[in-house]
Design an enzyme around this catalytic site. Structure first.
Site, PDB file in Angstrom:
ATOM      1  N   TRP A  43       0.867  -1.195   0.000  1.00 11.18           N
ATOM      2  CA  TRP A  43       0.000   0.000   0.000  1.00 11.18           C
ATOM      3  C   TRP A  43       0.891   1.228   0.000  1.00 11.18           C
ATOM      4  O   TRP A  43       2.112   1.095  -0.011  1.00 11.18           O
ATOM      5  CB  TRP A  43      -0.936  -0.013   1.222  1.00 11.18           C
ATOM      6  N   ASP A  44       0.287   2.418   0.015  1.00 13.51           N
ATOM      7  CA  ASP A  44       1.165   3.604  -0.042  1.00 13.51           C
ATOM      8  C   ASP A  44       1.780   3.946   1.317  1.00 13.51           C
ATOM      9  O   ASP A  44       2.463   4.946   1.466  1.00 13.51           O
ATOM     10  CB  ASP A  44       0.459   4.830  -0.670  1.00 13.51           C
ATOM     11  N   TRP A  45       1.539   3.092   2.332  1.00 11.32           N
ATOM     12  CA  TRP A  45       2.217   3.239   3.623  1.00 11.32           C
ATOM     13  C   TRP A  45       2.782   1.900   4.111  1.00 11.32           C
ATOM     14  O   TRP A  45       3.205   1.808   5.258  1.00 11.32           O
ATOM     15  CB  TRP A  45       1.262   3.795   4.686  1.00 11.32           C
ATOM     16  N   GLU A  53     -13.626   3.762  -0.879  1.00 10.82           N
ATOM     17  CA  GLU A  53     -13.345   4.564  -2.087  1.00 10.82           C
ATOM     18  C   GLU A  53     -13.726   3.927  -3.415  1.00 10.82           C
ATOM     19  O   GLU A  53     -13.319   4.416  -4.472  1.00 10.82           O
ATOM     20  CB  GLU A  53     -11.864   5.018  -2.102  1.00 10.82           C
ATOM     21  N   GLU A  61     -11.587  10.986   6.141  1.00 14.00           N
ATOM     22  CA  GLU A  61     -10.155  10.771   5.853  1.00 14.00           C
ATOM     23  C   GLU A  61      -9.540  12.093   5.439  1.00 14.00           C
ATOM     24  O   GLU A  61     -10.095  12.797   4.602  1.00 14.00           O
ATOM     25  CB  GLU A  61      -9.951   9.801   4.676  1.00 14.00           C
TER      26      GLU A  61
END
Length: 904
Positions: free
Chosen positions: A176-178, A482, A579
């Site tokens: 994921w982006d983290w 999302e 968010e």
């Protein structure tokens, strides 16, 4: 009656684990996974060390097998039915017992039960043959020939695996982006043998309702049974809640096969029921309840549980003076402003979350329930350094959730790209008053809807709803993260002509299947199909709205890294901010554990490798540069540490301004927008040691943002903002009654600890559960009054003070960028440390005003009472709450004090 209607044999413990060609064979713990087994046996390094996420790709590309033998601890002939039960298999596997294939698993979130009555022997050999999740996902995608289902692969910066949407597995385990890509294989939850006669209880749940017409609470109790006998079984069920003088007996009939009985218990009207309230709004009262099943076959089941009473409504109604609809939660009839964050998995390897070597140690505030939950853990050491009787366990879940409550949060969103959390997670939330917005596990992708896939999802959803619906903490089911926005905003560049196919799939999955099951299984809480969504407006538009980010409906997600985060006008005046966020780097002490000296620079390969968000490291510097001077030290390690510190300062300040904007927007409508009733920032916690949006680092250490959250989520808070040269201060309150308070506004020059002027405004009314304007003055007039202050030479601090010790945190408002501040002096910061009972007292002294004072004790686990503050007085006392035994000497040795003027 005899109560030995069933017997259980757990298969937890040490199994044999081997890869496909037999070149790697070892012992592996169950519950557990291949990566942690290899690490425990010293066959690989810590998977989080440096570049190991990429180096160890081979592990998830191989196919592994878990196996063991076990003796049957009972006489097989005495039992009508024997089941093998897996609470969680990760993910694709063939299950064999004594070389007979029982079946296959393909969903990490499902519970699997296999009938082994005819194959079990006295000594048994069980095998779980896993298939690589990566190759399975690729194969499933290849087989889906009719049309593609995007996205195929994550962006290259995430260094991840492809087609996560084709496997019912933790979506972020493919990166994921983290977070890293560790597509695990393993038996991640309990596995056991259950033998029984006549009938067996599989699920037991209770949900509370308040019947308005009768002004009475009632409980709906659902029991799902497997009835072995060929004819119906009759009997009695008694429900007893002693504290509420409530006891009811029902006669029931159980039909052969799997079926459910639903009982409605009316609570005695003469008993005063204490409701369950979120953190900050009341107590989290639960009542002990016993349910006894006495059936004609002579077997008795006794079920002990906690009954909680609370109602939840998601209110979507017209608002005078505003187009659209409201979007807020009413708990027990009271509107509640939702304050909190988003929860991601606490580790790539779920078995490390609960079974880390816990320290038990004594403290005053303690929860015996939490302790009893851990009594079964192996390898715990009991450490007592004071003699309080109460014991509290600091495991990872407890620490993270307690840290959320300690920062004045009342809610978390369990985000849809992770896992449905462990039972213990929800138990703790019930106990400390954290409301849960529960996503189903679908995120940032489109998903298939073929028959097999839907069947698997249906089983997953009914299992999870049955497992979780008794928790009062869960206030909302949400279909996905999302995915409505992904179709509406066409993230995946789908040609217009093909859009209908994907909309049809979307409705099929989230509405006709997931929503259908949720509404059948649980009538006690609301359901929305996606987040962000326009709520009822999305429903009206066929479940996919034109613009799911519309501020007049539902919730929004908002990220903006290019504009100035100090400028509140860029933020959406939304009904509900579910968010929003900015990145920062974790502390040096956190990074140090997984890196080597050559990595310690902001531009090293390591620093680039850990950043999974495109251009993220540069975006942080660009945001920093707007208001702070970038570090210029010639000592590379000091420069790296200074940069880390500044990213945390920047993140904390950005998030403060944005969150305060959402809080002060709760009671007003401006140009048709407002009535914001929720602020859940992205994100609470970290999955590994890396730059991210989190406020808690991997391991639980508080970033400066988390200390700021404790203030910006305070129940009583004055909030300032400027508009066209005028300073506005709002009084924001979550308290249940109005208060007459004094607003103290203090102006300092940067160059002196003596204040320039103080304004005290008495009998300011701060209204209950609202945000009202309490002060307004042009900045120029204010500066005039205060001995010709200028924007660059002065700073404003302010707080609310009331009777009986009621006081808000002291807030600040900067009149210029700090890089332009005039008069800031190099300060001598010092601290003396002493012990008091089981906490430590840090007395800080400064010779000049010090912005963003940070106390850091390296890797000593614990948290401060306050941190990252603006120090405008010579002396300040800060308390350190340790999470492990430590000493004054250790703390003194590890302490680093930093303020903005130390960054050069």
């Amino acid at each position: 009656p005899r109560s030995s209607h069933s017997t259980v044999r757990s298969l937890r413990g040490s199994w044999r684990l081997g890869n496909a060609n037999g070149s790697v064979v070892l012992r592996g713990e169950v519950p557990g996974c291949v990566h942690t087994a290899l690490h425990r046996r010293g066959l690989i390094q810590d998977p989080y060390y440096r570049f190991n996420d990429v180096m160890y790709r081979w592990i998830s590309l191989d196919n592994w097998t878990y196996s063991r033998t076990f003796k049957t601890p009972f006489d097989i002939r005495k039992w009508q039915k024997v089941n093998l039960i897996f609470e969680g298999v990760d993910t694709v596997a063939q299950i064999l017992i004594n070389n007979v294939t029982l079946g296959r698993t393909d969903n990490m979130f499902n519970r699997y039960s296999f009938d082994i009555t005819s194959v079990i022997k006295e000594v048994n050999f069980i095998e779980v043959r896993f298939l690589s999740a990566v190759s399975y996902a690729a194969e499933q995608s290849r087989c889906h020939k009719v049309y593609s289902i995007p996205p195929a692969c994550p962006p290259p910066v995430q260094k991840g695996e492809c087609h996560a949407n084709f496997i019912r597995k933790e979506q972020c385990s493919f990166s994921w982006d983290w977070g890293p890509s560790f597509p695990t294989q393993g038996i991640w939850k309990d596995v056991r043998i259950e033998a029984y006669n006549h009938y067996h209880l599989i699920y037991f749940s209770l949900t509370s309702f308040f019947v308005k017409s009768a002004q009475q609470w009632s409980l709906e109790i659902e029991s799902i049974f497997d009835v072995v006998s060929s004819k119906p079984i009759a009997g009695l069920v008694t429900v007893n809640i002693p504290k509420l003088q409530t006891q009811q007996t029902f006669s029931v009939r159980l039909q052969p096969g799997e079926g459910s009985i639903v009982l409605l218990v009316n609570i005695n009207k003469s008993s005063a029921v204490e409701a369950w309230w979120p953190n900050g709004h009341g107590k989290q009262t639960g009542y002990n309840m016993t349910t006894t099943f006495i059936m004609e076959a002579g077997y008795q089941i006794e079920k002990f549980s906690k009954a909680y009473f609370r109602t939840v409504e998601l209110v979507q109604e017209p608002i005078p003076g505003s187009p659209g609809l409201s979007f807020y939660f009413r708990i027990n009839g009271r509107p509640i402003f939702i304050k909190g964050s988003n929860w991601i998995p606490a580790d790539s390897f779920q078995d490390r979350v609960l079974t880390g070597p816990c320290n038990f140690f004594c403290t005053k505030n303690c929860s015996l329930k939490a302790l009893s939950r851990h009594a079964g853990l192996e390898g715990n050491k009991i450490v007592c350094f004071t003699t309080y009787i109460n014991l509290l366990v600091f495991d990872r879940l407890w620490l993270l959730l307690k840290s959320a409550a300690d920062a004045n949060m009342n809610a978390l969103r369990v985000w849809g790209g992770g896992v449905y959390e462990q039972d213990e997670f929800y138990d703790i939330c019930d106990e400390i008053g954290i409301m849960i917005w529960q996503d189903f596990m679908f995120a940032c992708a489109l998903y298939p809807t073929d028959k097999n896939y839907l069947e698997s999802v249906r089983a997953e959803v009914s299992h999870q709803v049955r497992r979780l619906k008794s928790h009062p903490s869960i206030i909302l089911w949400s279909g996905n993260n999302e995915n409505e926005a992904a179709i509406a905003s066409n993230w995946f560049s789908i040609p217009y002509a093909d859009k209908e196919v994907y909309i049809k799939d979307y409705v099929m999955l989230y509405v006709k299947n997931i929503r259908e099951i949720v509404l059948t299984e649980d009538k006690s809480r609301p359901f929305i199909a996606s987040s962000p969504t326009n709520g009822l407006e999305s429903v009206k538009e066929g479940w996919i709205s034109q613009n799911p980010y519309d501020t007049h409906y539902g919730d929004t997600h908002f990220y903006d890294y290019s504009n100035d985060c100090w400028n509140w006008t860029v933020y959406p005046k939304t009904r509900f901010a579910s968010e929003y966020g900015f990145q920062s780097w974790p502390s040096f002490s956190t990074i140090e554990k997984v890196s080597s000296a050559e990595d310690w620079s902001y531009t090293s390969n390591f620093s680039l490798h850990r950043q999974h968000h495109e251009n993220g490291n540069d975006q942080m510097l660009q945001q920093l540069e707007r208001h702070f001077k970038l570090p210029q030290s010639t000592d590379p390690i000091k420069k790296f540490k200074d940069t880390i510190y500044l990213t945390q300062v920047m993140q904390a300040q950005c998030m403060k301004i944005e969150t305060e904007f959402y809080r002060f927007s709760q009671s007003e409508i401006i140009k048709g927008e407002g009535h914001t009733m929720g602020a859940l920032y992205w994100q609470l916690n970290d999955i590994w040691q890396a730059p991210s949006w989190a406020s808690l680092e991997y391991g639980g250490k508080w970033k400066l943002l988390h200390y700021f959250a404790q203030n910006f989520f305070a129940p009583l808070l004055p909030v300032a903002y400027e508009d066209k040269g005028v300073l506005y201060i709002y009084g924001v309150s979550d308290l249940h009654v109005d208060h007459k308070l004094t607003l103290r506004v203090v102006v300092h020059t940067w160059s002196s600890l003596e204040s320039v002027c103080t304004i005290a405004k008495d009998s300011v009314t701060v209204k209950a559960q609202s945000a009202v304007l309490i002060y307004k003055e042009s900045i120029n007039d204010l500066l005039e009054r205060c001995r010709n202050c200028t924007r660059k030479s002065c700073v404003i601090t302010f707080c609310l003070v009331g009777e009986g010790g009621l006081q808000s945190p002291t807030n600040h408002h900067f009149l210029s960028s700090l890089k332009d501040a005039v008069g800031l002096e190099k300060t001598q910061l010092s601290a003396s440390v002493s012990q008091r009972d089981d906490v430590y007292i840090f007395v800080l002294q400064t010779t000049a005003i010090a912005p963003f004072v940070s106390l850091d004790v390296g890797s000593i686990k614990g948290r401060f009472s306050d941190n990252g503050f603006l120090m405008t007085e010579k002396k300040k006392v800060v308390v350190f709450y340790p999470w492990e035994p430590t000493s004054v000497e250790e703390l003194e040795k590890s302490l680093t004090l930093t303020s903005l003027v130390d960054v050069v």
